[in-house]
Design a protein around this motif. Structure first.
Motif, PDB file in Angstrom:
ATOM      1  N   ARG A 179       0.838  -1.203   0.000  1.00  0.00           N
ATOM      2  CA  ARG A 179       0.000   0.000   0.000  1.00  0.00           C
ATOM      3  C   ARG A 179       0.872   1.252   0.000  1.00  0.00           C
ATOM      4  O   ARG A 179       0.567   2.226  -0.683  1.00  0.00           O
ATOM      5  N   ARG A 180       1.962   1.228   0.772  1.00  0.00           N
ATOM      6  CA  ARG A 180       2.859   2.379   0.820  1.00  0.00           C
ATOM      7  C   ARG A 180       3.439   2.659  -0.563  1.00  0.00           C
ATOM      8  O   ARG A 180       3.532   3.811  -0.991  1.00  0.00           O
ATOM      9  N   GLU A 199      -4.012   4.463  -9.950  1.00  0.00           N
ATOM     10  CA  GLU A 199      -5.230   4.561  -9.137  1.00  0.00           C
ATOM     11  C   GLU A 199      -5.119   5.700  -8.120  1.00  0.00           C
ATOM     12  O   GLU A 199      -5.280   5.515  -6.913  1.00  0.00           O
ATOM     13  N   ARG A 223       2.040   1.895  -3.405  1.00  0.00           N
ATOM     14  CA  ARG A 223       0.970   2.408  -4.259  1.00  0.00           C
ATOM     15  C   ARG A 223       0.706   3.881  -3.970  1.00  0.00           C
ATOM     16  O   ARG A 223       0.451   4.667  -4.888  1.00  0.00           O
ATOM     17  N   VAL A 224       0.769   4.255  -2.696  1.00  0.00           N
ATOM     18  CA  VAL A 224       0.580   5.662  -2.323  1.00  0.00           C
ATOM     19  C   VAL A 224       1.701   6.518  -2.908  1.00  0.00           C
ATOM     20  O   VAL A 224       1.458   7.600  -3.464  1.00  0.00           O
ATOM     21  N   ALA A 264       1.156   6.946  -6.572  1.00  0.00           N
ATOM     22  CA  ALA A 264       0.084   7.907  -6.851  1.00  0.00           C
ATOM     23  C   ALA A 264       0.587   9.340  -6.725  1.00  0.00           C
ATOM     24  O   ALA A 264       0.312  10.194  -7.572  1.00  0.00           O
ATOM     25  N   THR A 292      -7.744   6.372  -5.481  1.00  0.00           N
ATOM     26  CA  THR A 292      -7.787   5.434  -4.358  1.00  0.00           C
ATOM     27  C   THR A 292      -6.645   5.683  -3.380  1.00  0.00           C
ATOM     28  O   THR A 292      -6.845   5.678  -2.163  1.00  0.00           O
ATOM     29  N   TYR A 293      -5.450   5.944  -3.921  1.00  0.00           N
ATOM     30  CA  TYR A 293      -4.262   6.015  -3.066  1.00  0.00           C
ATOM     31  C   TYR A 293      -3.800   7.439  -2.757  1.00  0.00           C
ATOM     32  O   TYR A 293      -2.898   7.625  -1.942  1.00  0.00           O
TER      33      TYR A 293
END
Length: 245
Positions: free
Chosen positions: A12-13, A70, A15-16, A19, A73-74
């Motif tokens: 997740r990190r 995304e 992906r953030v 983004a 989302t992120y």
């Protein structure tokens, strides 16, 4: 279990970070817009077109990157659509319009001011129009591509009367039910559209560098590649008109 949780958090990190990297890439458009404006004030049109060209490339690919990353989302609290619209207005509309005004290509006096306002105001009906794009991602109406128009007017140098007619007609086409292709998003002829757009950008760069001279064959390539992009929109418009009958 802990290892699995760490993997999820790490994923997740990443992906953030991806983004926000895309947002940062889009944000460079502000830099190119500012540099283009400074070049305009310095009466250096070739440098201005260089910066606007870079901004055009950034704008052409950042949407694809944003969807892939995304960003909604992120990085949901930073609206890339608003950012993109602001940058687009600067690089696609305002700076090219000021260029036409400052260089005298819109004429002089009241006529020049009226044409300048026609460009800047009519364009808002593009950026604020929530139905500007069709379901298959064509623009409906002239999409405020005044950077393309300003470049053509500058290169062709056809005179104030012709320039005024071009500006008035295109401004009115903002409200016309005529399709204009988005080269990257429209599925039909996508490969040809992308190739034609890339060729047009390269030919434009060559013509700007060589201005006021230039190789005739490059001008022909420039016209033909641009004509193809326009033609795809005409094909879509004709098809839509026939479907309504």
């Amino acid at each position: 279990m802990r290892h699995s949780r760490n993997q999820v958090m790490s994923s997740r990190r990443n992906r953030v970070l991806s983004a926000w990297a895309v947002h940062a890439f889009t944000l460079t458009g502000v830099i190119w817009a500012t540099l283009a404006l400074l070049a305009l004030f310095d009466d250096d049109p070739k440098l201005m077109w260089l910066y606007l060209g870079i901004a055009l490339v950034v704008d052409g690919v950042d949407g694809t990157l944003a969807r892939k990353a995304e960003v909604r989302t992120y990085a949901p609290h930073f609206d890339g659509v608003i950012l993109d619209s602001i940058i687009d207005y600067l690089t696609w509309t305002l700076i090219p319009a000021l260029f036409l005004f400052r260089t005298g290509l819109l004429g002089e006096g009241a006529l020049a001011v009226i044409l300048l306002l026609l460009i800047t105001v009519s364009s808002m009906f593009c950026y604020a129009n929530t139905k500007m794009k069709t379901g298959d991602y064509y623009f409906l109406g002239f999409p405020a591509a005044w950077n393309v128009v300003a470049l053509a007017i500058w290169l062709l140098d056809a005179g104030t009367a012709v320039n005024a007619i071009i500006v008035i007609v295109l401004a009115l086409l903002t409200w016309a039910p005529i399709a204009f292709v988005h080269p990257l998003r429209v599925a039909r002829f996508r490969t040809l559209n992308i190739v034609a757009t890339a060729v047009w950008i390269l030919a434009s760069a060559a013509l700007v560098i060589a201005y006021p001279t230039g190789e005739p064959w490059i001008a022909v390539v420039w016209v033909l590649s641009g004509a193809w992009v326009i033609l795809t929109g005409i094909i879509r418009t004709v098809a839509a008109t026939r479907a309504l009958r």
